[in-house]
Scaffold this motif. Structure first.
Motif, mmCIF file in Angstrom:
data_model
loop_
_atom_site.group_PDB
_atom_site.id
_atom_site.type_symbol
_atom_site.label_atom_id
_atom_site.label_comp_id
_atom_site.label_asym_id
_atom_site.label_seq_id
_atom_site.Cartn_x
_atom_site.Cartn_y
_atom_site.Cartn_z
ATOM 1 N N ILE A 1 -24.648 12.690 -24.293
ATOM 2 C CA ILE A 1 -24.500 11.292 -23.882
ATOM 3 C C ILE A 1 -25.868 10.648 -23.657
ATOM 4 N N ALA A 2 -26.796 11.391 -23.064
ATOM 5 C CA ALA A 2 -28.155 10.875 -22.859
ATOM 6 C C ALA A 2 -28.803 10.534 -24.198
ATOM 7 N N GLN A 3 -28.631 11.408 -25.157
ATOM 8 C CA GLN A 3 -29.246 11.198 -26.471
ATOM 9 C C GLN A 3 -28.529 10.122 -27.275
ATOM 10 N N GLU A 4 -27.229 10.217 -27.321
ATOM 11 C CA GLU A 4 -26.468 9.368 -28.232
ATOM 12 C C GLU A 4 -26.348 7.911 -27.772
ATOM 13 N N SER A 5 -26.177 7.682 -26.468
ATOM 14 C CA SER A 5 -25.939 6.312 -26.004
ATOM 15 C C SER A 5 -26.860 5.893 -24.861
ATOM 16 N N LEU B 1 -18.991 5.394 -31.938
ATOM 17 C CA LEU B 1 -18.373 4.686 -30.820
ATOM 18 C C LEU B 1 -18.465 5.475 -29.518
ATOM 19 N N GLY B 2 -18.611 4.757 -28.425
ATOM 20 C CA GLY B 2 -18.494 5.332 -27.100
ATOM 21 C C GLY B 2 -19.743 5.995 -26.571
ATOM 22 N N ILE B 3 -19.614 6.554 -25.365
ATOM 23 C CA ILE B 3 -20.768 7.147 -24.700
ATOM 24 C C ILE B 3 -21.305 8.362 -25.437
ATOM 25 N N ALA B 4 -20.457 9.031 -26.211
ATOM 26 C CA ALA B 4 -20.914 10.182 -27.000
ATOM 27 C C ALA B 4 -21.182 9.797 -28.453
ATOM 28 N N GLN B 5 -21.002 8.509 -28.776
ATOM 29 C CA GLN B 5 -21.273 7.991 -30.117
ATOM 30 C C GLN B 5 -20.633 8.852 -31.211
ATOM 31 N N MET B 6 -19.336 9.061 -31.079
ATOM 32 C CA MET B 6 -18.599 9.824 -32.089
ATOM 33 C C MET B 6 -18.171 8.879 -33.212
ATOM 34 N N GLU B 7 -18.366 9.312 -34.427
ATOM 35 C CA GLU B 7 -17.938 8.511 -35.569
ATOM 36 C C GLU B 7 -16.428 8.662 -35.757
ATOM 37 N N MET C 1 -27.173 7.345 -21.980
ATOM 38 C CA MET C 1 -26.336 7.493 -20.785
ATOM 39 C C MET C 1 -25.375 6.310 -20.611
ATOM 40 N N GLY C 2 -24.767 5.926 -21.732
ATOM 41 C CA GLY C 2 -23.731 4.904 -21.685
ATOM 42 C C GLY C 2 -24.211 3.483 -21.869
ATOM 43 N N LYS C 3 -25.459 3.291 -22.169
ATOM 44 C CA LYS C 3 -25.968 1.927 -22.384
ATOM 45 C C LYS C 3 -25.332 1.290 -23.620
ATOM 46 N N TYR C 4 -25.120 2.095 -24.654
ATOM 47 C CA TYR C 4 -24.565 1.587 -25.912
ATOM 48 C C TYR C 4 -23.184 2.182 -26.148
ATOM 49 N N LEU C 5 -22.203 1.332 -26.373
ATOM 50 C CA LEU C 5 -20.845 1.787 -26.636
ATOM 51 C C LEU C 5 -20.459 1.661 -28.099
ATOM 52 N N VAL C 6 -21.284 0.959 -28.855
ATOM 53 C CA VAL C 6 -21.121 0.820 -30.298
ATOM 54 C C VAL C 6 -22.492 1.103 -30.906
ATOM 55 N N ARG D 1 -2.899 1.773 -27.387
ATOM 56 C CA ARG D 1 -4.280 1.484 -27.805
ATOM 57 C C ARG D 1 -4.709 2.553 -28.804
ATOM 58 N N SER D 2 -5.482 2.185 -29.805
ATOM 59 C CA SER D 2 -5.897 3.150 -30.821
ATOM 60 C C SER D 2 -6.866 4.165 -30.224
ATOM 61 N N LYS D 3 -6.846 5.348 -30.774
ATOM 62 C CA LYS D 3 -7.752 6.405 -30.315
ATOM 63 C C LYS D 3 -9.201 6.008 -30.551
ATOM 64 N N HIS D 4 -9.478 5.370 -31.674
ATOM 65 C CA HIS D 4 -10.860 4.939 -31.949
ATOM 66 C C HIS D 4 -11.328 3.955 -30.891
ATOM 67 N N GLU D 5 -10.489 3.004 -30.560
ATOM 68 C CA GLU D 5 -10.832 2.022 -29.537
ATOM 69 C C GLU D 5 -11.088 2.716 -28.195
ATOM 70 N N GLN D 6 -10.310 3.735 -27.908
ATOM 71 C CA GLN D 6 -10.452 4.436 -26.632
ATOM 72 C C GLN D 6 -11.739 5.247 -26.543
ATOM 73 N N LEU D 7 -12.317 5.598 -27.680
ATOM 74 C CA LEU D 7 -13.632 6.254 -27.636
ATOM 75 C C LEU D 7 -14.664 5.356 -26.951
ATOM 76 N N LYS D 8 -14.478 4.032 -27.047
ATOM 77 C CA LYS D 8 -15.443 3.090 -26.476
ATOM 78 C C LYS D 8 -15.296 2.936 -24.973
ATOM 79 N N TRP D 9 -14.085 2.900 -24.447
ATOM 80 C CA TRP D 9 -13.921 2.556 -23.036
ATOM 81 C C TRP D 9 -13.193 3.597 -22.190
ATOM 82 N N ASN D 10 -12.592 4.584 -22.804
ATOM 83 C CA ASN D 10 -11.905 5.629 -22.060
ATOM 84 C C ASN D 10 -12.887 6.804 -21.917
ATOM 85 N N LEU D 11 -13.609 6.822 -20.800
ATOM 86 C CA LEU D 11 -14.682 7.802 -20.618
ATOM 87 C C LEU D 11 -14.170 9.236 -20.694
ATOM 88 N N ALA D 12 -13.049 9.513 -20.075
ATOM 89 C CA ALA D 12 -12.511 10.873 -20.096
ATOM 90 C C ALA D 12 -12.169 11.293 -21.525
#
Length: 154
Positions: free
Chosen positions: A33-37, A52-58, A39-44, A88-99
């Protein structure tokens, strides 16, 4: 986002819920998360990329996990379903569903046969991330991971 709150309020409970918790798993997810976003600064993904999301998963990686690794009924599928919000779509949830984002990053690493590195070896965590999350073709580097881990986590 504060890394300690993220660790204690999202990562640890999620990994425990999945029965995939360990100090190494926690630190690898934090580092990812630190590397990819940052620490959550970028969600897209910046620059119009698909991650997408804090882990920037494609989305393609996400779908591959579901289509190929989780395609057979198993307890982890039931647990992931419990983390999802209906309608809600799973892809969309990668952005805002932290868990859910944390869970999918952890499942992505779970597909790897190689054991997780020592929890306190940041450089080995960085190599593991590079080899199994970012890949050789990705723009991220081991050095960036180490730098961002120290910047956002320590």
């Amino acid at each position: 986002m504060d890394s300690k709150q993220l660790l204690h309020e999202v990562i640890e409970p999620t990994l425990k819920f999945l029965d995939m918790d360990s100090p190494a798993a926690r630190n690898l997810i934090l580092g990812t998360i630190a590397q990819e976003s940052h620490m959550g600064k970028y969600l897209v993904q910046l620059g119009g990329g698909p991650a997408l999301g804090i882990a920037q998963m494609e989305p393609a990686t996400h779908d591959d996990i579901w289509d190929n690794y989780l395609k057979y009924p198993q307890p982890i599928v039931y647990k992931l379903d419990q983390l999802l919000c209906l309608g809600r779509s799973k892809h969309e949830q990668l952005k805002w569903n932290l868990a859910y984002a944390v869970a999918m990053a952890r499942v992505h690493y779970r597909r790897v046969a190689a054991p997780l590195p020592d929890a306190d070896d940041i450089e080995q965590l960085a190599h593991y991330w590079k080899d199994h999350y970012n890949t050789y073709a990705g723009k991220g580097t081991v050095e960036e991971f180490v730098h961002n881990y120290r910047r956002f986590v320590l």
